[in-house]
Every structure is written in structure tokens, then in C-alpha cells.
Write a protein that holds these residues in place. Structure first.
Motif, PDB file in Angstrom:
ATOM      1  N   ASN A  21     -10.343  82.251   5.429  1.00 11.00           N
ATOM      2  CA  ASN A  21     -11.276  81.513   6.289  1.00 11.00           C
ATOM      3  C   ASN A  21     -12.477  81.105   5.455  1.00 11.00           C
ATOM      4  OD1 ASN A  21     -10.541  83.851   8.880  1.00 11.00           O
ATOM      5  ND2 ASN A  21      -9.877  81.730   8.836  1.00 11.00           N
ATOM      6  N   SER A  22     -12.890  79.850   5.593  1.00 16.77           N
ATOM      7  CA  SER A  22     -14.003  79.337   4.796  1.00 16.77           C
ATOM      8  C   SER A  22     -15.056  78.717   5.707  1.00 16.77           C
ATOM      9  CB  SER A  22     -13.503  78.293   3.792  1.00 16.77           C
ATOM     10  OG  SER A  22     -14.575  77.726   3.073  1.00 16.77           O
ATOM     11  N   ASN A  23     -16.159  79.459   5.922  1.00 14.43           N
ATOM     12  CA  ASN A  23     -17.327  78.945   6.647  1.00 14.43           C
ATOM     13  C   ASN A  23     -16.934  78.382   8.021  1.00 14.43           C
ATOM     14  OD1 ASN A  23     -20.110  78.398   6.840  1.00 14.43           O
ATOM     15  ND2 ASN A  23     -19.797  76.274   6.210  1.00 14.43           N
ATOM     16  N   VAL A  24     -16.197  79.167   8.801  1.00 10.08           N
ATOM     17  CA  VAL A  24     -15.680  78.708  10.099  1.00 10.08           C
ATOM     18  C   VAL A  24     -16.683  78.996  11.212  1.00 10.08           C
ATOM     19  CG1 VAL A  24     -13.847  78.951  11.811  1.00 10.08           C
ATOM     20  CG2 VAL A  24     -13.297  79.045   9.372  1.00 10.08           C
ATOM     21  N   ASP A  25     -16.973  77.971  11.995  1.00 13.46           N
ATOM     22  CA  ASP A  25     -17.774  78.097  13.212  1.00 13.46           C
ATOM     23  C   ASP A  25     -16.849  77.974  14.425  1.00 13.46           C
ATOM     24  OD1 ASP A  25     -20.097  78.240  11.694  1.00 13.46           O
ATOM     25  OD2 ASP A  25     -20.479  76.081  11.845  1.00 13.46           O
ATOM     26  N   PHE A  26     -17.154  78.746  15.452  1.00  9.29           N
ATOM     27  CA  PHE A  26     -16.316  78.727  16.661  1.00  9.29           C
ATOM     28  C   PHE A  26     -17.150  79.278  17.808  1.00  9.29           C
ATOM     29  CE2 PHE A  26     -13.461  80.812  19.672  1.00  9.29           C
ATOM     30  CZ  PHE A  26     -12.457  79.869  19.852  1.00  9.29           C
ATOM     31  N   GLU A  27     -16.980  78.702  19.001  1.00 10.51           N
ATOM     32  CA  GLU A  27     -17.670  79.267  20.153  1.00 10.51           C
ATOM     33  C   GLU A  27     -16.786  79.215  21.394  1.00 10.51           C
ATOM     34  OE1 GLU A  27     -20.261  75.706  22.140  1.00 10.51           O
ATOM     35  OE2 GLU A  27     -21.216  76.822  20.504  1.00 10.51           O
ATOM     36  N   LEU A  28     -17.015  80.195  22.248  1.00 10.09           N
ATOM     37  CA  LEU A  28     -16.228  80.358  23.474  1.00 10.09           C
ATOM     38  C   LEU A  28     -17.185  80.506  24.637  1.00 10.09           C
ATOM     39  CD1 LEU A  28     -13.349  80.943  24.735  1.00 10.09           C
ATOM     40  CD2 LEU A  28     -13.866  83.370  24.336  1.00 10.09           C
ATOM     41  N   GLN A  29     -16.985  79.688  25.675  1.00 14.60           N
ATOM     42  CA  GLN A  29     -17.845  79.737  26.851  1.00 14.60           C
ATOM     43  C   GLN A  29     -17.248  80.645  27.931  1.00 14.60           C
ATOM     44  OE1 GLN A  29     -20.869  78.326  27.327  1.00 14.60           O
ATOM     45  NE2 GLN A  29     -20.875  77.425  25.262  1.00 14.60           N
ATOM     46  N   LYS A  30     -18.091  81.103  28.830  1.00 16.12           N
ATOM     47  CA  LYS A  30     -17.636  81.922  29.948  1.00 16.12           C
ATOM     48  C   LYS A  30     -16.704  81.085  30.828  1.00 16.12           C
ATOM     49  CE  LYS A  30     -19.355  84.528  33.972  1.00 16.12           C
ATOM     50  NZ  LYS A  30     -18.591  85.762  33.685  1.00 16.12           N
ATOM     51  N   GLY A  31     -15.565  81.674  31.223  1.00 13.15           N
ATOM     52  CA  GLY A  31     -14.626  80.991  32.091  1.00 13.15           C
ATOM     53  C   GLY A  31     -13.892  79.844  31.430  1.00 13.15           C
ATOM     54  N   GLU A  32     -13.754  79.900  30.087  1.00 10.58           N
ATOM     55  CA  GLU A  32     -13.101  78.826  29.336  1.00 10.58           C
ATOM     56  C   GLU A  32     -11.807  79.322  28.713  1.00 10.58           C
ATOM     57  OE1 GLU A  32     -14.241  75.751  25.705  1.00 10.58           O
ATOM     58  OE2 GLU A  32     -14.955  77.821  25.588  1.00 10.58           O
ATOM     59  N   ILE A  33     -10.804  78.443  28.667  1.00  5.40           N
ATOM     60  CA  ILE A  33      -9.613  78.675  27.847  1.00  5.40           C
ATOM     61  C   ILE A  33      -9.736  77.780  26.625  1.00  5.40           C
ATOM     62  CG2 ILE A  33      -7.098  78.558  27.710  1.00  5.40           C
ATOM     63  CD1 ILE A  33      -6.966  78.959  30.710  1.00  5.40           C
ATOM     64  N   HIS A  34      -9.926  78.413  25.485  1.00  2.23           N
ATOM     65  CA  HIS A  34     -10.148  77.683  24.234  1.00  2.23           C
ATOM     66  C   HIS A  34      -8.945  77.921  23.328  1.00  2.23           C
ATOM     67  CE1 HIS A  34     -13.469  76.179  21.320  1.00  2.23           C
ATOM     68  NE2 HIS A  34     -12.276  75.906  20.806  1.00  2.23           N
ATOM     69  N   ALA A  35      -8.214  76.854  23.015  1.00  2.00           N
ATOM     70  CA  ALA A  35      -7.007  76.969  22.192  1.00  2.00           C
ATOM     71  C   ALA A  35      -7.356  76.880  20.716  1.00  2.00           C
ATOM     72  CB  ALA A  35      -6.011  75.880  22.557  1.00  2.00           C
ATOM     73  N   LEU A  36      -6.615  77.623  19.918  1.00  4.62           N
ATOM     74  CA  LEU A  36      -6.780  77.616  18.458  1.00  4.62           C
ATOM     75  C   LEU A  36      -5.466  77.158  17.848  1.00  4.62           C
ATOM     76  CD1 LEU A  36      -8.932  78.328  16.341  1.00  4.62           C
ATOM     77  CD2 LEU A  36      -7.954  80.627  16.235  1.00  4.62           C
ATOM     78  N   LEU A  37      -5.499  76.017  17.160  1.00  6.44           N
ATOM     79  CA  LEU A  37      -4.308  75.408  16.579  1.00  6.44           C
ATOM     80  C   LEU A  37      -4.406  75.374  15.060  1.00  6.44           C
ATOM     81  CD1 LEU A  37      -3.565  72.232  18.756  1.00  6.44           C
ATOM     82  CD2 LEU A  37      -2.277  74.365  18.691  1.00  6.44           C
ATOM     83  N   VAL A 203      -0.872  73.780  25.012  1.00  3.12           N
ATOM     84  CA  VAL A 203      -2.300  73.637  24.764  1.00  3.12           C
ATOM     85  C   VAL A 203      -2.886  72.509  25.605  1.00  3.12           C
ATOM     86  CG1 VAL A 203      -3.959  72.929  23.010  1.00  3.12           C
ATOM     87  CG2 VAL A 203      -2.204  74.611  22.452  1.00  3.12           C
ATOM     88  N   GLU A 204      -2.192  71.384  25.648  1.00  2.00           N
ATOM     89  CA  GLU A 204      -2.660  70.255  26.460  1.00  2.00           C
ATOM     90  C   GLU A 204      -2.789  70.646  27.930  1.00  2.00           C
ATOM     91  OE1 GLU A 204      -1.366  66.015  24.689  1.00  2.00           O
ATOM     92  OE2 GLU A 204       0.269  67.181  25.508  1.00  2.00           O
ATOM     93  N   GLY A 226      -7.536  64.284  27.731  1.00  2.00           N
ATOM     94  CA  GLY A 226      -7.431  62.971  27.105  1.00  2.00           C
ATOM     95  C   GLY A 226      -6.915  62.970  25.686  1.00  2.00           C
ATOM     96  N   VAL A 227      -6.870  64.154  25.016  1.00  2.00           N
ATOM     97  CA  VAL A 227      -6.378  64.182  23.642  1.00  2.00           C
ATOM     98  C   VAL A 227      -4.851  64.100  23.646  1.00  2.00           C
ATOM     99  CG1 VAL A 227      -6.124  66.686  23.396  1.00  2.00           C
ATOM    100  CG2 VAL A 227      -6.693  65.303  21.396  1.00  2.00           C
ATOM    101  N   THR A 228      -4.281  63.450  22.652  1.00  2.00           N
ATOM    102  CA  THR A 228      -2.824  63.294  22.575  1.00  2.00           C
ATOM    103  C   THR A 228      -2.216  64.308  21.626  1.00  2.00           C
ATOM    104  OG1 THR A 228      -2.884  61.717  20.745  1.00  2.00           O
ATOM    105  CG2 THR A 228      -3.085  60.820  22.978  1.00  2.00           C
TER     106      THR A 228
END
Length: 504
Positions: A21-37, A203-204, A226-228
Motif C-alpha cells: 500500500n502506498s499513501n492510501v486514503d480511504f473514508e467510510l461514512q455511517k450507514g454506508e456500503i463502501h466497495a473496495l475494488l 458492487v454496482e 451511474g458508474v458503468t
């Protein structure tokens, strides 16, 4: 936007000779499903293992509700409300569901006793609609139910941040749907979910936001709406990737392979083949779907001659091959991509070029009149490495030094270069990232369009639906049905994979 429940700032994690991992930023909000691809080796699991306290980063910080924390081990993460459901379950098979849930709990929590714990565990099962007998032993439960036990373990430890690492890899379509509904319930109840998956449609469907990693670095965070799939795939790999191979034209070539009433004894009743009847024509890809452990390996072994059939007949281009040895089957134009490349497809301590001629080293142009010609081998290997984009493009290093995707490319190169008429592909993209998967699928499609007969055995239903003309569903050693992609629903496929007939 409010303060994230979890925030990673500049996370860097190194291993010997690898910057994971190189200088990775990531955030997760309350009540969110955040996918990591990301592709295999992109750093997804390493990043989440940092969050869960399995690794300590060399650089960067972790914030929970805006406050910096430092985790020395998973117990620290658990005390901060983080739980992780690993791809490979961590359950004691001989213990009950209840015993597994409380196993490893702190002494202060265990003082309430199993009776009180039973009430709490049952309440969680009821809240999330898990139909689980908490007195049942783990060894008696299906894979899908075992995963629910892992989830209950996390919830019972009061986790508000839940990490799921490739959670659908071992589930039937019906079980996948149940998991998706569970994750949506978590979201509704205010819990936050990090969802690692290589299946873009999943994920979509369920993610609010998606973060993509490539080569250990964060590429982008995008809103899921909206992402494909094409955009996500391109972000993951850095180049255009096929996610839809289009409608496969129906072709009716001659019958290449015919199985008639094949029976064979497996290690268990579930893996024993029972009167298997199957035809594969030239110019088509036929798929075998099913949850692992329902006779797929036995079917492949019988087809290639590693295992004999107890009864029944195998016809290849009209010729009876039932008792014919493996080497002769290969010589007659059958190619084989084994499901376990390390054990059955390559020799790890041989060079790349040596592995590329495993089946043909004794034949011209490599051996003529008993004389071996290394120069011919080297030139042949160089061409295959270039044609099949094997990286790094070198012939002499040991094949075990290559990534799994490039090892699989070498296997595909060796088998396809023999110009076979029939290809048996067993789990051909298992463990591969999206780029290597696209490469293998495109080669299978190209072979199909040249009139080859192809049988693909895979536990990944999405893979089969994307490339196959027809699909058989195997359950406990027998076919439950056959369909063309689009003819029946995911739910109906799931019923077949679970052993339920659609008739009546």
C-alpha cells in the motif's frame, strides 16, 4: 459530509521487496456500503488487514469517529467496533454455533454464561432473519449458513464497522441474494460496511461509493450510482477490458464429445457421478455450473482419463475413448486446463520454456531422431510468451516466480498452441484478476469461433453466463437441468444448484 466513522490517511505498508500500500486514503461514512475494488495484488486485503489490526502500517494514520487510533492486534480493532468476515472462515467444526460465537470472548463478557449468551445470539439471528439452529455443530451446516455464523460472531462483539472480504466467492446465487439483503439491513440499521469483491455487478447493485486500488495505490473513489462496469474495469486494470462478450451466435458443428450414462465413484456420495449424459458440439462453449464439491473434479478426471468410469461411454469425434489413457487423449486433439495449476498444470521448479513444452518435448521440432534441440525450444517459447503476453517476457526464470495470472497464461499458451479440437477448461480463471480473466475468456471465445468444442467447469456462475452457449447444473453428481443464458432467472439457477428441480 459528516465526520467519517473510519478514515485512513496516507497508509503505507511494505513487505520485503513489495510496496503493498502506498499513501492510501480511504473514508467510510455511517450507514454506508463502501466497495473496495482492485486486481489481485492491488493491496485491498492488505489495507483491510491494517484496519483490522493484523498489520501495522509503516506510515499513515487510522481515525475512528475523528480520533486517531493505533491497533497492535485484532483485539484492539474489535474494541473499537470493527469486525471482519474473512473469505476463509475461522470456525471450529466440532463446536456448536453458540460455542463458536462466544469462543475467544473476553472473560468479562463470558461471565454472563452460555444461557444468557444464547438469548443474545438468538436475538441477533432473529433481528437479521438468520434461520440458524444455534445448537447445531458447524460441521453439519452448509457454507452459506457458516458464513452467517461468522457474521453473528462479528455482530455479537458489537461491531459497527463490518469488513467483508470476497464474501460471495463460495455461495450459490440464492445465498448471494440473502447476503445482499443482509448487508442492506446493516445499512438501514446505521452500520457501515466495507465490501471487497471482484464481481462488478454486485458492487454496482449494493455499494454507495466505490474505491479502486491499482498496484497498491488509490486510483479513484466514485459514486456507485451511474458508474458503468466498463469504467470500473478500466480503472482497475488501466486499460480497456471486456465485461460483456455480446450475444454468442448459435452454431451447429458436429458433435465433438459425447458422454453416455457415465457413472463413477467419488470420495463421497455427493461427488459420485450418476448417469451423466452430455454433448458438446464444435463451435460452442458448454458450461458446468454448481457449488464446489458436487462432482466437478470427478467429471474432469473422467474426461481426461485420470480416473476411470465405472460404467458408461465416452465418445470423442465418434471414437470410443472410455478406456484410453490420458496421453493418447491429448495426442488425439484434446487440450486440458486443470483446476489446480500448481499441482497438475505446471512444474514449479522448471523454467517457463520447459513448462511450455511439457507435453511435446519429445516431438519435432524439439526432438528429431533422438536428438534434443534447445534452440528450437527457446524460439518456440519466445513466440508463445509474446503471443500470449506472458510477463515478464523471459524464457529462463522458474515458472513459480510468475504471478498466478501469468502462470495461467503459460498453461493456456501451451494447450492452445497444440491446435486442439476440444478444450476441457477446469476452473480456468480461479484466483485470477480481471485482466487475466479477460485474457483467458477471450482466448476461449476465439477458439469457439474457430469451431473448437469447449467444456468449461466453473464455480463462478457469472463467468459461465458471460461466455457459454449452454449451461448444465451439477448437483451431487447428477445434472439438474440445462439452459441457455437468459432463459431462466438467477433464482431458478440457484434452485437448481441447491438440488431442486424446476419441473412441476
Amino acid at each position: 459530509m459528516s465526520i467519517p466513522v473510519l478514515e485512513l490517511k496516507g497508509i503505507t505498508k511494505r513487505f520485503p521487496n513489495v510496496l503493498a500500500n502506498s499513501n492510501v486514503d480511504f473514508e467510510l461514512q455511517k450507514g454506508e456500503i463502501h466497495a473496495l475494488l482492485g486486481e489481485n495484488g492491488a493491496g485491498k486485503s492488505t489495507l483491510m488487514n491494517v484496519v483490522y489490526g493484523l498489520y501495522e502500517p509503516e506510515e499513515g494514520s487510522i481515525l475512528i469517529d475523528g480520533k486517531t487510533v493505533r491497533f497492535k492486534d485484532p483485539n484492539d480493532a474489535i474494541r473499537n467496533g470493527i469486525g471482519m468476515v474473512h473469505q476463509h472462515f475461522m470456525l471450529a467444526p466440532r463446536l456448536t454455533v453458540l460455542e463458536n460465537v462466544v469462543l475467544g470472548m473476553s472473560k468479562s463478557r463470558l461471565r454472563i454464561g452460555l444461557h444468557e449468551a444464547k438469548a443474545g445470539v438468538q436475538a441477533l439471528c432473529d433481528q437479521y432473519h438468520f434461520n440458524i439452529d444455534i445448537n447445531a455443530k458447524i460441521r453439519d451446516l452448509s457454507v452459506g449458513v457458516q458464513q452467517k455464523v461468522e457474521i453473528i460472531k462479528v455482530l455479537y462483539r458489537d461491531a459497527n464497522i463490518l469488513i467483508f472480504d470476497e464474501p460471495t466467492a463460495v455461495l450459490t446465487p440464492t445465498e448471494v441474494e440473502e447476503l445482499i439483503q443482509t448487508l442492506l439491513l446493516f445499512k438501514q440499521s446505521g452500520k457501515s460496511v466495507i465490501f471487497i469483491s471482484h464481481k462488478l455487478w454486485e458492487v454496482e447493485r449494493i455499494a454507495d461509493r466505490i474505491t479502486v486500488l491499482r498496484n497498491g495505490k488509490k486510483v479513484a473513489t466514485v459514486e456507485a450510482q451511474g458508474v458503468t462496469k466498463e469504467t470500473l474495469a478500466n480503472l482497475m486494470v488501466g486499460r480497456e477490458i471486456h465485461t460483456d462478450y455480446g450475444t454468442l451466435p448459435e452454431q451447429h458443428g458436429p458433435v465433438m464429445l459425447s458422454l453416455k450414462d457415465i457413472c463413477t465413484t467419488g470420495k463421497t456420495r455427493a461427488t459420485s457421478l450418476k448417469r451423466i449424459n452430455l454433448e458438446v458440439h464444435g463451435g460452442e462453449i458448454v458450461g458446468i455450473a454448481g457449488v464446489d464439491g458436487n462432482g466437478q473434479s470427478e467429471l474432469g478426471d473422467v474426461l481426461i482419463g485420470v480416473k476411470g468410469a465405472d460404467s458408461g461411454t465416452i465418445l470423442y469425434k465418434g471414437e470410443d475413448l472410455t478406456g484410453v489413457k490420458t496421453q493418447l487423449r491429448l495426442q488425439k486433439g484434446i487440450a486440458h486446463i486443470p483446476e489446480d495449476r500448481i499441482q497438475n498444470a505446471i512444474v514449479p521448479d522448471f523454467s517457463i520454456e520447459e513448462n511450455l513444452i511439457l507435453d511435446s518435448y519429445a516431438q519435432p521440432p524439439f526432438t528429431r531422431k533422438g536428438i534434443f534441440y534447445p534452440k528450437e525450444v527457446h524460439q518456440y517459447a519466445q513466440k508463445l510468451i509474446e503471443d500470449f503476453d506472458i510477463r515478464p517476457p523471459l524464457t529462463h526464470p522458474l515458472i513459480k516466480t510468475l504471478s498466478g495470472g501469468n502462470q495461467q497464461k503459460a498453461v493456456v499458451a501451451r494447450e492452445f498452441s497444440r491446435e486442439p479440437d476440444f478444450i476441457l477448461a477446469m476452473q480456468p480463471v480461479r484466483g485470477l484478476d480481471i485482466g487475466a480473466t479477460d485474457f483467458v475468456h477471450q482466448n476461449l471465445i476465439d477458439a469457439r469461433n474457430k469451431g473448437k468444442g469447449i467444456l468449461v467447469v466453473s464455480a463462478d456462475l457469472d463467468e459461465l453466463l458471460s461466455i457459454c452457449d449452454r449451461i448444465y447444473v451439477l448437483f451431487e453428481g447428477q445434472f439438474m437441468g440445462c439452459f441457455r443464458p437468459g432463459e431462466i432467472t438467477y433464482t431458478q439457477i440457484g434452485l437448481l444448484m441447491g438440488g431442486q428441480s424446476l419441473e412441476g
